[in-house]
Design a protein around this motif. Structure first.
Motif, PDB file in Angstrom:
ATOM      1  N   VAL A 216      12.216  -5.846  -0.374  1.00 17.85           N
ATOM      2  CA  VAL A 216      11.028  -4.989  -0.328  1.00 17.85           C
ATOM      3  C   VAL A 216      10.060  -5.490  -1.394  1.00 17.85           C
ATOM      4  CG1 VAL A 216      10.102  -2.661  -0.592  1.00 17.85           C
ATOM      5  CG2 VAL A 216      12.336  -3.005   0.495  1.00 17.85           C
ATOM      6  N   THR A 217       8.851  -5.834  -0.976  1.00 17.18           N
ATOM      7  CA  THR A 217       7.854  -6.325  -1.925  1.00 17.18           C
ATOM      8  C   THR A 217       6.797  -5.256  -2.175  1.00 17.18           C
ATOM      9  OG1 THR A 217       6.530  -7.346  -0.164  1.00 17.18           O
ATOM     10  CG2 THR A 217       8.191  -8.719  -1.241  1.00 17.18           C
ATOM     11  N   GLN A 218       6.405  -5.134  -3.423  1.00 14.59           N
ATOM     12  CA  GLN A 218       5.328  -4.237  -3.827  1.00 14.59           C
ATOM     13  C   GLN A 218       4.421  -4.994  -4.791  1.00 14.59           C
ATOM     14  OE1 GLN A 218       6.912  -0.464  -5.194  1.00 14.59           O
ATOM     15  NE2 GLN A 218       8.041  -0.100  -3.298  1.00 14.59           N
ATOM     16  N   THR A 219       3.347  -4.360  -5.230  1.00 16.55           N
ATOM     17  CA  THR A 219       2.363  -5.056  -6.054  1.00 16.55           C
ATOM     18  C   THR A 219       1.662  -4.086  -6.990  1.00 16.55           C
ATOM     19  OG1 THR A 219       0.346  -6.414  -5.995  1.00 16.55           O
ATOM     20  CG2 THR A 219       0.588  -4.770  -4.265  1.00 16.55           C
ATOM     21  N   LEU A 220       1.116  -4.625  -8.058  1.00 16.61           N
ATOM     22  CA  LEU A 220       0.281  -3.836  -8.960  1.00 16.61           C
ATOM     23  C   LEU A 220      -1.203  -3.983  -8.618  1.00 16.61           C
ATOM     24  CD1 LEU A 220       2.005  -4.501 -12.417  1.00 16.61           C
ATOM     25  CD2 LEU A 220       2.428  -2.676 -10.776  1.00 16.61           C
TER      26      LEU A 220
ATOM     27  N   ILE B 205      -4.229  -9.620 -12.394  1.00 20.44           N
ATOM     28  CA  ILE B 205      -3.076 -10.248 -13.051  1.00 20.44           C
ATOM     29  C   ILE B 205      -2.126 -10.892 -12.047  1.00 20.44           C
ATOM     30  CG2 ILE B 205      -3.242  -8.609 -14.953  1.00 20.44           C
ATOM     31  CD1 ILE B 205      -0.694  -7.272 -13.946  1.00 20.44           C
ATOM     32  N   ARG B 206      -2.388 -10.697 -10.742  1.00 18.12           N
ATOM     33  CA  ARG B 206      -1.624 -11.364  -9.679  1.00 18.12           C
ATOM     34  C   ARG B 206      -0.124 -11.179  -9.860  1.00 18.12           C
ATOM     35  NH1 ARG B 206      -5.119 -10.944  -6.534  1.00 18.12           N
ATOM     36  NH2 ARG B 206      -3.991 -12.302  -5.091  1.00 18.12           N
ATOM     37  N   LEU B 207       0.312  -9.935  -9.980  1.00 13.87           N
ATOM     38  CA  LEU B 207       1.722  -9.675 -10.237  1.00 13.87           C
ATOM     39  C   LEU B 207       2.314  -8.795  -9.143  1.00 13.87           C
ATOM     40  CD1 LEU B 207       3.986 -10.241 -12.246  1.00 13.87           C
ATOM     41  CD2 LEU B 207       3.415  -8.099 -13.387  1.00 13.87           C
ATOM     42  N   GLY B 208       3.356  -9.296  -8.522  1.00 14.71           N
ATOM     43  CA  GLY B 208       4.058  -8.547  -7.496  1.00 14.71           C
ATOM     44  C   GLY B 208       5.505  -8.315  -7.884  1.00 14.71           C
ATOM     45  N   ILE B 209       6.197  -7.562  -7.056  1.00 14.51           N
ATOM     46  CA  ILE B 209       7.574  -7.163  -7.335  1.00 14.51           C
ATOM     47  C   ILE B 209       8.406  -7.389  -6.078  1.00 14.51           C
ATOM     48  CG2 ILE B 209       9.082  -5.244  -8.002  1.00 14.51           C
ATOM     49  CD1 ILE B 209       6.410  -3.905  -9.075  1.00 14.51           C
TER      50      ILE B 209
ATOM     51  N   TYR C 236       0.816  -1.223   0.000  1.00 13.96           N
ATOM     52  CA  TYR C 236       0.000   0.000   0.000  1.00 13.96           C
ATOM     53  C   TYR C 236       0.846   1.268   0.000  1.00 13.96           C
ATOM     54  CZ  TYR C 236      -3.772  -3.217   1.320  1.00 13.96           C
ATOM     55  OH  TYR C 236      -4.676  -4.245   1.349  1.00 13.96           O
ATOM     56  N   ILE C 237       2.112   1.162  -0.344  1.00 14.84           N
ATOM     57  CA  ILE C 237       3.029   2.291  -0.181  1.00 14.84           C
ATOM     58  C   ILE C 237       2.684   3.486  -1.057  1.00 14.84           C
ATOM     59  CG2 ILE C 237       4.719   1.617  -1.936  1.00 14.84           C
ATOM     60  CD1 ILE C 237       5.445   2.920   1.645  1.00 14.84           C
ATOM     61  N   ASP C 238       1.999   3.269  -2.176  1.00 19.25           N
ATOM     62  CA  ASP C 238       1.682   4.380  -3.074  1.00 19.25           C
ATOM     63  C   ASP C 238       0.675   5.353  -2.470  1.00 19.25           C
ATOM     64  OD1 ASP C 238       3.398   3.583  -5.143  1.00 19.25           O
ATOM     65  OD2 ASP C 238       1.918   2.158  -5.896  1.00 19.25           O
ATOM     66  N   PHE C 239       0.036   4.961  -1.366  1.00 26.71           N
ATOM     67  CA  PHE C 239      -0.900   5.856  -0.690  1.00 26.71           C
ATOM     68  C   PHE C 239      -0.215   6.650   0.420  1.00 26.71           C
ATOM     69  CE2 PHE C 239      -3.268   2.261  -2.405  1.00 26.71           C
ATOM     70  CZ  PHE C 239      -4.202   2.921  -3.187  1.00 26.71           C
ATOM     71  N   CYS C 240       1.105   6.531   0.513  1.00 19.74           N
ATOM     72  CA  CYS C 240       1.893   7.216   1.538  1.00 19.74           C
ATOM     73  C   CYS C 240       2.802   8.247   0.877  1.00 19.74           C
ATOM     74  CB  CYS C 240       2.747   6.207   2.310  1.00 19.74           C
ATOM     75  SG  CYS C 240       1.837   4.809   2.981  1.00 19.74           S
ATOM     76  N   ASP C 241       3.566   8.945   1.700  1.00 21.80           N
ATOM     77  CA  ASP C 241       4.580   9.848   1.171  1.00 21.80           C
ATOM     78  C   ASP C 241       5.713   9.030   0.550  1.00 21.80           C
ATOM     79  OD1 ASP C 241       3.187  12.067   2.079  1.00 21.80           O
ATOM     80  OD2 ASP C 241       4.230  12.093   4.012  1.00 21.80           O
TER      81      ASP C 241
END
Length: 233
Positions: A73-77, A86-90, A51-56
């Motif tokens: 560090v894991t992130q996701t689309l 599409i079940r794709l993470g990073i 959920y980092i895109d909703f933060c600073d």
């Protein structure tokens, strides 16, 4: 307490930190994450930033993988990009850990359609669309934070509210968080009003709580109207 556990139990090989967490939506202070990374702990530290895109932007520790070789560090689309289907993470990490992950994953685990959609989402135009969507959701999150406390039977709004949802207490007749009433609200909204929220009353520290995903202006209006009617009945 995390550092105490890590120092007292050498069998801990990997720790997972959610920032922001779910269901509280609370971001971890980067300084606290750094304390763990700079400690004597030699295992892997995974920071889930779904959920980092909703933060600073300064709240992310993704660039720290250049400094700490045991950090992933894991992130996701799935969240800010709206591409859960599409079940794709990073996974952002060092080349050495990335190689280990590649060695253990299933072959060809990312389909061509998923790859093409992800490439489009991460293009300059896709990033611009994502940021515009996030701005709209942040405005609607602020609306929910302002309007929900005005409804009868709403208690505290818990957590840090750094994600695309809010966590609120539903109060019983005694003015305390009430699991039964919260569950009834959850069920009534879903079955009678077509509004789906999440009952979180069985989780630690979340007695009587509902988790509500931030929607569009129209969707949030329906939520406030239907929840208000149920609580006032």
């Amino acid at each position: 307490k995390i550092l105490e556990s890590l120092s007292s139990d050498p069998t801990i090989k990997v720790i997972f930190l959610c920032s922001p967490g779910n269901p509280t939506g609370t971001i971890l202070a980067p300084a606290d994450v750094r304390r763990i990374l700079e400690s004597d702990y030699a295992g892997i530290v995974v920071v889930d930033e779904a959920y980092i895109d909703f933060c600073d932007e300064t709240d992310s520790v993704a660039t720290w993988v250049l400094e700490f070789p045991n950090l992933i560090v894991t992130q996701t689309l799935s969240k800010s990009f709206g591409l859960a289907g599409i079940r794709l993470g990073i996974a952002i990490t060092t080349p050495e850990i990335a190689q280990l992950l590649n060695n253990t994953k299933a072959p060809y685990n990312v389909s061509t359609p998923a790859s093409e959609l992800a490439t489009a989402a991460l293009s300059p135009a896709g990033i611009s669309t994502m940021r515009a969507t996030v701005d709209l959701l942040l405005a609607q999150r602020a609306r929910l934070l302002a309007e929900l406390p005005k409804l009868p039977g709403i208690g505290r709004i818990l957590g840090g509210n750094h994600a695309n949802f809010v966590l609120v207490e539903i109060l019983g007749s005694g003015g305390k968080p009430d699991n039964a009433r919260a569950f009834n609200a959850y069920r009534h909204l879903a079955e009678s009003d077509g509004v789906v929220v999440r009952f979180r009353g069985n989780e630690v520290g979340c007695e009587g709580c509902l988790r509500m995903t931030v929607g569009s202006e129209e969707e949030n209006g329906v939520l406030l109207e239907k929840l208000g009617k149920f609580l006032a009945a």
